[in-house]
Design an enzyme around this catalytic site. Structure first.
Site, mmCIF file in Angstrom:
data_model
loop_
_atom_site.group_PDB
_atom_site.id
_atom_site.type_symbol
_atom_site.label_atom_id
_atom_site.label_comp_id
_atom_site.label_asym_id
_atom_site.label_seq_id
_atom_site.Cartn_x
_atom_site.Cartn_y
_atom_site.Cartn_z
ATOM 1 C CD GLN A 13 -1.702 -2.357 1.567
ATOM 2 O OE1 GLN A 13 -0.456 -2.693 1.942
ATOM 3 N NE2 GLN A 13 -2.439 -3.464 1.058
ATOM 4 N N PRO A 33 -6.908 -2.743 -14.892
ATOM 5 C CG PRO A 33 -4.821 -1.859 -14.645
ATOM 6 C CD PRO A 33 -6.048 -2.027 -15.523
ATOM 7 C CD GLU A 35 -5.336 -2.968 -3.422
ATOM 8 O OE1 GLU A 35 -5.125 -3.432 -2.259
ATOM 9 O OE2 GLU A 35 -5.362 -1.873 -3.839
ATOM 10 C CG PHE A 37 -6.336 -10.834 -5.875
ATOM 11 C CD1 PHE A 37 -6.835 -11.784 -6.140
ATOM 12 C CD2 PHE A 37 -5.704 -9.801 -6.899
ATOM 13 C CE1 PHE A 37 -6.492 -12.506 -7.547
ATOM 14 C CE2 PHE A 37 -5.453 -10.442 -8.090
ATOM 15 C CZ PHE A 37 -5.946 -11.762 -8.303
ATOM 16 C CD GLN A 38 -9.310 -3.421 -2.334
ATOM 17 O OE1 GLN A 38 -8.987 -2.480 -1.219
ATOM 18 N NE2 GLN A 38 -9.514 -2.883 -3.648
ATOM 19 N N PRO A 47 -9.879 -4.393 3.672
ATOM 20 C CG PRO A 47 -8.048 -5.563 4.104
ATOM 21 C CD PRO A 47 -8.700 -5.094 3.050
ATOM 22 C CD1 TRP A 52 -5.803 -1.044 7.247
ATOM 23 C CD2 TRP A 52 -4.112 -2.306 6.562
ATOM 24 N NE1 TRP A 52 -5.692 -1.497 5.697
ATOM 25 C CE2 TRP A 52 -4.761 -2.265 5.532
ATOM 26 C CE3 TRP A 52 -2.682 -3.243 6.584
ATOM 27 C CZ2 TRP A 52 -4.246 -2.871 4.496
ATOM 28 C CZ3 TRP A 52 -2.386 -3.785 5.491
ATOM 29 C CH2 TRP A 52 -3.037 -3.614 4.347
#
Length: 267
Positions: A13, A33, A35, A37-38, A47, A52
Protein backbone atom coordinates in the site's frame (compact mmCIF):
# COMPACT_ATOMS: atom_id res chain seq x y z
CA UNK A 1 5.56 -5.86 -31.42
CA UNK A 2 5.22 -9.17 -29.57
CA UNK A 3 1.90 -10.66 -28.54
CA UNK A 4 0.66 -8.61 -25.52
CA UNK A 5 0.68 -10.38 -22.19
CA UNK A 6 -1.49 -10.23 -19.09
CA UNK A 7 0.14 -8.96 -15.94
CA UNK A 8 -0.07 -8.66 -12.18
CA UNK A 9 1.25 -5.64 -10.30
CA UNK A 10 2.77 -6.84 -7.01
CA UNK A 11 3.10 -4.13 -4.40
CA UNK A 12 2.35 -2.80 -0.94
CA UNK A 13 0.00 0.00 0.00
CA UNK A 14 1.04 3.61 -0.80
CA UNK A 15 3.91 2.47 -3.01
CA UNK A 16 2.75 4.27 -6.16
CA UNK A 17 0.98 1.23 -7.58
CA UNK A 18 -2.32 3.09 -8.03
CA UNK A 19 -0.66 5.69 -10.24
CA UNK A 20 0.84 2.91 -12.33
CA UNK A 21 -2.33 0.87 -12.78
CA UNK A 22 -4.51 3.90 -13.48
CA UNK A 23 -2.02 5.00 -16.13
CA UNK A 24 -2.08 1.52 -17.67
CA UNK A 25 -5.87 1.51 -17.61
CA UNK A 26 -5.94 4.86 -19.39
CA UNK A 27 -4.24 3.29 -22.41
CA UNK A 28 -7.47 1.27 -23.00
CA UNK A 29 -5.37 -1.70 -24.18
CA UNK A 30 -3.53 -2.73 -20.99
CA UNK A 31 -6.36 -4.47 -19.17
CA UNK A 32 -8.57 -2.99 -16.47
CA UNK A 33 -6.23 -3.36 -13.50
CA UNK A 34 -7.95 -3.20 -10.13
CA UNK A 35 -7.07 -4.48 -6.69
CA UNK A 36 -9.40 -7.43 -7.19
CA UNK A 37 -7.96 -9.48 -4.34
CA UNK A 38 -8.53 -7.02 -1.50
CA UNK A 39 -12.16 -7.84 -0.70
CA UNK A 40 -12.71 -9.96 2.39
CA UNK A 41 -15.36 -12.68 1.82
CA UNK A 42 -16.79 -12.00 5.29
CA UNK A 43 -17.63 -8.36 4.48
CA UNK A 44 -17.19 -7.92 0.70
CA UNK A 45 -15.03 -4.95 1.68
CA UNK A 46 -11.34 -4.19 1.72
CA UNK A 47 -9.68 -4.23 5.16
CA UNK A 48 -11.07 -1.47 7.32
CA UNK A 49 -8.79 0.88 9.28
CA UNK A 50 -8.91 -1.06 12.54
CA UNK A 51 -8.21 -4.33 10.77
CA UNK A 52 -4.77 -3.00 9.90
CA UNK A 53 -4.13 -2.70 13.64
CA UNK A 54 -5.27 -6.10 14.88
CA UNK A 55 -3.37 -6.95 18.05
CA UNK A 56 -2.85 -3.28 18.91
CA UNK A 57 -4.48 -2.38 22.24
CA UNK A 58 -3.26 1.21 22.57
CA UNK A 59 -6.46 3.21 22.68
CA UNK A 60 -4.63 6.39 21.67
CA UNK A 61 -4.04 4.70 18.30
CA UNK A 62 -7.39 2.94 17.97
CA UNK A 63 -9.38 6.05 18.87
CA UNK A 64 -8.11 7.71 15.68
CA UNK A 65 -9.59 4.94 13.51
CA UNK A 66 -13.18 4.46 12.38
CA UNK A 67 -15.17 1.64 14.01
CA UNK A 68 -15.69 -1.58 12.08
CA UNK A 69 -18.71 -1.95 9.83
CA UNK A 70 -20.34 -5.34 9.34
CA UNK A 71 -20.54 -5.50 5.55
CA UNK A 72 -22.14 -8.29 3.50
CA UNK A 73 -20.93 -11.87 3.17
CA UNK A 74 -19.72 -12.78 -0.32
CA UNK A 75 -21.57 -15.97 -1.29
CA UNK A 76 -19.96 -16.52 -4.70
CA UNK A 77 -18.25 -19.84 -5.32
CA UNK A 78 -14.56 -19.80 -6.16
CA UNK A 79 -15.41 -20.49 -9.81
CA UNK A 80 -17.92 -17.62 -9.95
CA UNK A 81 -15.42 -15.28 -8.32
CA UNK A 82 -12.64 -16.34 -10.70
CA UNK A 83 -14.79 -16.01 -13.82
CA UNK A 84 -15.98 -12.53 -12.84
CA UNK A 85 -12.45 -11.42 -11.99
CA UNK A 86 -11.15 -12.65 -15.36
CA UNK A 87 -13.89 -10.80 -17.20
CA UNK A 88 -13.59 -7.51 -15.32
CA UNK A 89 -9.82 -7.26 -15.67
CA UNK A 90 -9.64 -7.77 -19.43
CA UNK A 91 -9.65 -5.30 -22.33
CA UNK A 92 -11.01 -6.35 -25.76
CA UNK A 93 -7.51 -7.25 -26.97
CA UNK A 94 -7.36 -10.02 -24.36
CA UNK A 95 -4.92 -8.37 -21.96
CA UNK A 96 -5.79 -8.85 -18.29
CA UNK A 97 -4.41 -6.56 -15.58
CA UNK A 98 -4.65 -6.61 -11.82
CA UNK A 99 -2.90 -5.70 -8.60
CA UNK A 100 -2.01 -7.82 -5.59
CA UNK A 101 -0.65 -6.73 -2.22
CA UNK A 102 1.26 -9.27 -0.16
CA UNK A 103 -1.24 -9.03 2.71
CA UNK A 104 -3.88 -10.29 0.25
CA UNK A 105 -2.03 -13.52 -0.54
CA UNK A 106 -4.02 -15.53 2.07
CA UNK A 107 -7.23 -14.45 0.32
CA UNK A 108 -5.86 -15.65 -3.03
CA UNK A 109 -4.88 -19.00 -1.52
CA UNK A 110 -8.26 -19.39 0.16
CA UNK A 111 -10.18 -18.62 -3.03
CA UNK A 112 -7.99 -20.94 -5.09
CA UNK A 113 -8.50 -23.76 -2.58
CA UNK A 114 -12.17 -23.88 -3.61
CA UNK A 115 -11.40 -24.38 -7.31
CA UNK A 116 -11.71 -27.81 -8.92
CA UNK A 117 -8.72 -29.47 -10.59
CA UNK A 118 -5.99 -27.55 -8.82
CA UNK A 119 -2.57 -27.58 -10.48
CA UNK A 120 -0.68 -27.48 -7.20
CA UNK A 121 -0.26 -25.64 -3.91
CA UNK A 122 1.19 -22.23 -3.09
CA UNK A 123 0.80 -18.79 -4.60
CA UNK A 124 2.29 -19.54 -8.02
CA UNK A 125 -0.12 -22.42 -8.61
CA UNK A 126 -3.03 -20.37 -7.25
CA UNK A 127 -2.35 -17.52 -9.68
CA UNK A 128 -2.00 -19.97 -12.58
CA UNK A 129 -5.32 -21.58 -11.66
CA UNK A 130 -7.10 -18.25 -11.26
CA UNK A 131 -5.60 -16.25 -14.10
CA UNK A 132 -3.84 -18.76 -16.31
CA UNK A 133 -0.09 -19.22 -16.81
CA UNK A 134 2.21 -16.73 -18.50
CA UNK A 135 1.58 -13.65 -16.36
CA UNK A 136 4.08 -10.80 -16.44
CA UNK A 137 4.89 -9.67 -12.90
CA UNK A 138 5.49 -6.00 -12.14
CA UNK A 139 7.01 -5.20 -8.75
CA UNK A 140 6.27 -1.70 -7.48
CA UNK A 141 8.25 -0.61 -4.44
CA UNK A 142 9.01 2.50 -2.41
CA UNK A 143 12.46 2.92 -0.96
CA UNK A 144 11.42 5.39 1.74
CA UNK A 145 9.20 3.16 3.86
CA UNK A 146 8.74 5.86 6.52
CA UNK A 147 7.18 8.21 3.96
CA UNK A 148 5.10 5.27 2.74
CA UNK A 149 3.89 4.52 6.27
CA UNK A 150 3.08 8.18 6.95
CA UNK A 151 1.02 8.25 3.77
CA UNK A 152 -0.84 5.14 4.84
CA UNK A 153 -1.34 6.41 8.39
CA UNK A 154 -3.10 9.48 7.00
CA UNK A 155 -5.13 7.33 4.62
CA UNK A 156 -6.40 4.88 7.25
CA UNK A 157 -7.57 7.82 9.37
CA UNK A 158 -9.25 9.79 6.60
CA UNK A 159 -10.17 6.77 4.42
CA UNK A 160 -9.11 8.81 1.40
CA UNK A 161 -6.87 6.54 -0.65
CA UNK A 162 -6.52 8.43 -3.91
CA UNK A 163 -6.87 11.94 -5.28
CA UNK A 164 -8.05 12.48 -8.83
CA UNK A 165 -8.31 16.25 -8.81
CA UNK A 166 -7.96 18.26 -5.63
CA UNK A 167 -4.81 18.77 -3.53
CA UNK A 168 -4.59 17.16 -0.07
CA UNK A 169 -6.62 18.81 2.66
CA UNK A 170 -4.32 20.08 5.41
CA UNK A 171 -7.29 19.97 7.79
CA UNK A 172 -8.37 16.42 6.98
CA UNK A 173 -8.60 15.47 10.66
CA UNK A 174 -5.63 13.08 10.60
CA UNK A 175 -3.37 13.22 13.64
CA UNK A 176 0.27 12.31 14.04
CA UNK A 177 1.02 9.24 16.16
CA UNK A 178 4.48 7.68 16.17
CA UNK A 179 3.28 4.24 17.29
CA UNK A 180 0.62 4.13 14.58
CA UNK A 181 3.24 4.96 11.96
CA UNK A 182 5.72 2.47 13.45
CA UNK A 183 3.15 -0.33 13.17
CA UNK A 184 2.68 0.43 9.48
CA UNK A 185 6.45 0.69 8.87
CA UNK A 186 6.75 -2.90 10.09
CA UNK A 187 3.86 -4.13 7.94
CA UNK A 188 4.96 -2.39 4.75
CA UNK A 189 8.61 -3.38 5.15
CA UNK A 190 7.62 -7.00 5.62
CA UNK A 191 5.34 -6.96 2.58
CA UNK A 192 8.15 -5.81 0.31
CA UNK A 193 10.56 -8.34 1.83
CA UNK A 194 8.06 -11.10 1.11
CA UNK A 195 7.63 -10.07 -2.52
CA UNK A 196 11.36 -10.03 -3.05
CA UNK A 197 11.73 -13.42 -1.36
CA UNK A 198 8.91 -14.91 -3.47
CA UNK A 199 10.34 -13.72 -6.79
CA UNK A 200 13.70 -15.20 -5.87
CA UNK A 201 12.28 -18.45 -4.49
CA UNK A 202 10.17 -18.99 -7.60
CA UNK A 203 12.91 -17.86 -9.97
CA UNK A 204 10.53 -15.35 -11.53
CA UNK A 205 11.60 -12.63 -13.89
CA UNK A 206 9.75 -9.42 -13.14
CA UNK A 207 9.66 -5.73 -14.01
CA UNK A 208 10.87 -3.45 -11.21
CA UNK A 209 9.15 -0.06 -10.88
CA UNK A 210 10.25 2.32 -8.13
CA UNK A 211 8.08 4.99 -6.57
CA UNK A 212 10.80 7.55 -7.24
CA UNK A 213 10.82 6.77 -10.97
CA UNK A 214 7.03 6.96 -11.11
CA UNK A 215 7.00 10.37 -9.45
CA UNK A 216 10.00 11.72 -11.38
CA UNK A 217 8.92 10.62 -14.84
CA UNK A 218 5.57 8.80 -14.82
CA UNK A 219 5.07 8.61 -18.58
CA UNK A 220 8.52 7.15 -19.23
CA UNK A 221 8.03 4.63 -16.42
CA UNK A 222 4.65 3.53 -17.74
CA UNK A 223 6.14 3.32 -21.25
CA UNK A 224 8.79 0.93 -19.89
CA UNK A 225 6.08 -1.34 -18.52
CA UNK A 226 4.12 -1.20 -21.78
CA UNK A 227 7.20 -2.36 -23.68
CA UNK A 228 7.56 -5.32 -21.30
CA UNK A 229 3.90 -6.17 -21.91
CA UNK A 230 4.38 -6.08 -25.68
CA UNK A 231 2.30 -2.92 -26.06
CA UNK A 232 2.95 0.43 -27.72
CA UNK A 233 4.94 2.68 -25.35
CA UNK A 234 3.58 5.73 -27.17
CA UNK A 235 0.26 5.03 -25.45
CA UNK A 236 1.66 6.02 -22.03
CA UNK A 237 -0.63 8.85 -20.86
CA UNK A 238 0.00 11.93 -18.72
CA UNK A 239 -0.46 11.10 -15.02
CA UNK A 240 -4.21 10.58 -14.35
CA UNK A 241 -3.81 11.10 -10.58
CA UNK A 242 -2.33 13.85 -8.45
CA UNK A 243 0.22 13.04 -5.78
CA UNK A 244 -1.24 13.24 -2.27
CA UNK A 245 1.97 13.97 -0.38
CA UNK A 246 2.30 17.50 0.99
CA UNK A 247 4.23 19.59 3.49
CA UNK A 248 2.36 18.09 6.39
CA UNK A 249 3.39 14.57 5.41
CA UNK A 250 7.01 15.67 5.07
CA UNK A 251 6.88 17.22 8.54
CA UNK A 252 5.53 13.97 9.97
CA UNK A 253 8.27 11.98 8.23
CA UNK A 254 10.99 14.13 9.78
CA UNK A 255 9.30 14.11 13.17
CA UNK A 256 9.02 10.32 13.09
CA UNK A 257 12.66 9.89 12.09
CA UNK A 258 13.75 11.98 15.06
CA UNK A 259 11.54 10.01 17.45
CA UNK A 260 12.65 6.71 15.94
CA UNK A 261 16.27 7.58 16.66
CA UNK A 262 15.43 8.40 20.27
CA UNK A 263 13.00 5.52 20.98
CA UNK A 264 14.32 2.74 18.77
CA UNK A 265 11.29 2.71 16.47
CA UNK A 266 11.61 0.93 13.09
CA UNK A 267 12.89 2.79 10.06
Amino acid sequence: MSEPSSYLVCASQRSGSTLLVESLRATTVAGNPEEYFQYLPSTSRSPQPRQWFEGITDESVLSLLAPLEQGIVDTRTSEQWRDQLRSLGKTPNGVWGGKLMWNQVPLVLDRAAGLRDRSGEGLRAALDDILGPGLTFVHVFRGDVVAQAVSMWRAVQTQVWRDDATPPNLHDGAEYHADGIAHLVRILSEQDRQWRWWFEAEGLDHVDVSFDDLVRNPQATVAKVLIELGLDPQLAPPPPLKRQSDGRSREWVERYREEAAEKGLPL
